[in-house]
Design a protein around this motif. Sequence first.
Motif, short mmCIF file in Angstrom:
data_model
loop_
_atom_site.label_atom_id
_atom_site.label_comp_id
_atom_site.label_asym_id
_atom_site.label_seq_id
_atom_site.Cartn_x
_atom_site.Cartn_y
_atom_site.Cartn_z
N ALA A 1 5.54 -11.42 -26.31
CA ALA A 1 4.07 -11.32 -26.27
C ALA A 1 3.53 -10.61 -27.50
N VAL A 2 4.21 -9.55 -27.95
CA VAL A 2 3.77 -8.81 -29.13
C VAL A 2 3.84 -9.67 -30.39
N LYS A 3 4.97 -10.39 -30.57
CA LYS A 3 5.14 -11.20 -31.77
C LYS A 3 4.20 -12.40 -31.77
N LEU A 4 3.96 -12.99 -30.59
CA LEU A 4 3.01 -14.10 -30.52
C LEU A 4 1.60 -13.63 -30.84
N ASN A 5 1.23 -12.43 -30.39
CA ASN A 5 -0.09 -11.88 -30.70
C ASN A 5 -0.22 -11.62 -32.19
N HIS A 6 0.87 -11.22 -32.86
CA HIS A 6 0.85 -11.07 -34.32
C HIS A 6 0.51 -12.39 -34.99
N GLU A 7 1.09 -13.48 -34.50
CA GLU A 7 0.80 -14.79 -35.08
C GLU A 7 -0.66 -15.19 -34.83
N PHE A 8 -1.20 -14.83 -33.65
CA PHE A 8 -2.62 -15.09 -33.38
C PHE A 8 -3.49 -14.37 -34.40
N LEU A 9 -3.15 -13.11 -34.70
CA LEU A 9 -3.92 -12.33 -35.67
C LEU A 9 -3.87 -12.97 -37.06
N ALA A 10 -2.67 -13.37 -37.49
CA ALA A 10 -2.52 -13.97 -38.82
C ALA A 10 -3.19 -15.33 -38.89
N ASP A 11 -3.03 -16.16 -37.83
CA ASP A 11 -3.68 -17.48 -37.82
C ASP A 11 -5.20 -17.34 -37.86
N ASN A 12 -5.74 -16.39 -37.11
CA ASN A 12 -7.18 -16.20 -37.08
C ASN A 12 -7.71 -15.79 -38.46
N LYS A 13 -6.93 -14.97 -39.19
CA LYS A 13 -7.33 -14.56 -40.53
C LYS A 13 -7.37 -15.76 -41.47
N VAL A 14 -6.38 -16.65 -41.36
CA VAL A 14 -6.34 -17.84 -42.23
C VAL A 14 -7.52 -18.75 -41.92
N VAL A 15 -7.79 -18.97 -40.64
CA VAL A 15 -8.88 -19.89 -40.25
C VAL A 15 -10.23 -19.36 -40.69
#
Length: 517
Positions: free
Chosen positions: A195-209
């Motif tokens: 859950a922690v690592k997937l939330n990290h990817e959500f944060l990075a993806d949101n920054k790119v978008v």
Amino acid sequence: MVTYLIKSGICLALLLAFYHLVLEREKMHQFNRFYLLGSVFFSFLAPFYKIYVQAVPNTSRIKSPLITDATTVISTTEEINYTQYLFIGYSFIAIVLLVRFTKNLFDIVLKIKQYQKINKNKVTLVLVDDLISPHTFWNYIFINKEEYNTNKIETELYTHELTHALQKHTFDVLLIEFLQIIFWFNPTFIFLKKAVKLNHEFLADNKVVTTHKNTTEYQYLLLNRATWNNEYYLASNLNYLLTKKRLLMMTKQSSRTKILLKKLAVIPVIAGFTLLFAEKVEAETTKKQEYEEKTHVLSTETSKDSIPSSVTVYRKRVNHEDAEITYHDEKGNKITKKFSELTEKEKEQLPPPPPIRKVSKRTPPPSPTIRVVRKGDALNIPPPPPHGYRVVREGETSNIPPPPPTDAIEYIYQNKNADFYFDDKKVGYNEVIKLTKNKEGLRTISHAKNNKKIIKFYSKRVTKNTSNINTSDVKYYLDGKLISKEKLDKIAPKDIKKVDVKKNKDGTGSVYITSNK
């Protein structure tokens, strides 16, 4: 200690279940990051909290065993100390996990020292020879040296990894890994780490978008990089859990009111779990506790001033001196004396009163009834179709163009010897400068042909034609069975549960589709 570990484990599991059911599906990733880390510390502290409740005074009757002159023979047997063996087993597994963690950490440090490093934008780029997608560990971003030298690193990828580095996601990963070594027997930490690592990817993806505002091309880029090698265990990488959760989150629209309500819902949850897992202690209401005890007097003498033998004594204790001793003599007469009125011989015949003990009642925690949501549950939105792209192999040219330069004129000056095209028309060096000067929104595509660099400028947006992509080397599998591309096109998106993209050893690509049936 065992009770504390059980309480702490159940508390953490319930907090993680609340996260999956309520918080994970909303675009509040920064809040979710601190919630996940805070859940760990809260589960450790909640069982230590004490709640004092008012005790109900009651009179209990305690019976003591019969006192005799018989000699008691006590036989002792040597018991097996299972606690020692359990501790040895726990320590062995913890040491093995610690050695593995240390080895992975040492491998990353060794790669940092071994390869070339370049400082850029508050981070350090580590140029490795391995053909990998970009990875991040602390302030170090690992990228392929050849891709960097040929300017093939897409801007979206760099923004993604830069977000991991600047937001210190490595700290979260190392903390959970260390706790997992200590509490390896608690499976909740496995789901917490995901859950922690997937939330990290959500944060990075949101920054790119939000930065590049091109969700479709970024999703296509992720799928194109899905089969690349990822061998850095403790690093944050681009392809972690590339599931429909990430692809869906990029286009999800969230209501601010809904997000606020879900954040406020955390307050009663924390308060309720505090009351549920705290230690409940009864407060002492009176210093004097009344009780009666029944015993047999050890005596073989009968006299006027002594308590007769084999008679029952009831002792009601209020305090030591004012206690009343009631007994029956051999004729059945009831005799009552205060403790201070007894003779020394009568006092010796009485057994000492049992001590007053403070009893604390602990209410065991209820068994959890909340179902843990597994990956793929309650999500009917299908992932993007797996066809329409091809795997880029080593030595081939990717169809994804490099990021456009910030200044077209400066980019032309840097590549004076290249062949220039403007809207698919070949132009000279001076002419391309005139055409691109003071123009915004230009689309730039560059590639090499016969050791000659070709740069194309488009005044209008280029639409990718994915129909020309060669997909003959891609195999499709539905629930483990090989299917044709025509059959794949007939599958309804709602029937798809999961899509996995893998690169085979023979160089071909494979798409594995799991249906909802």
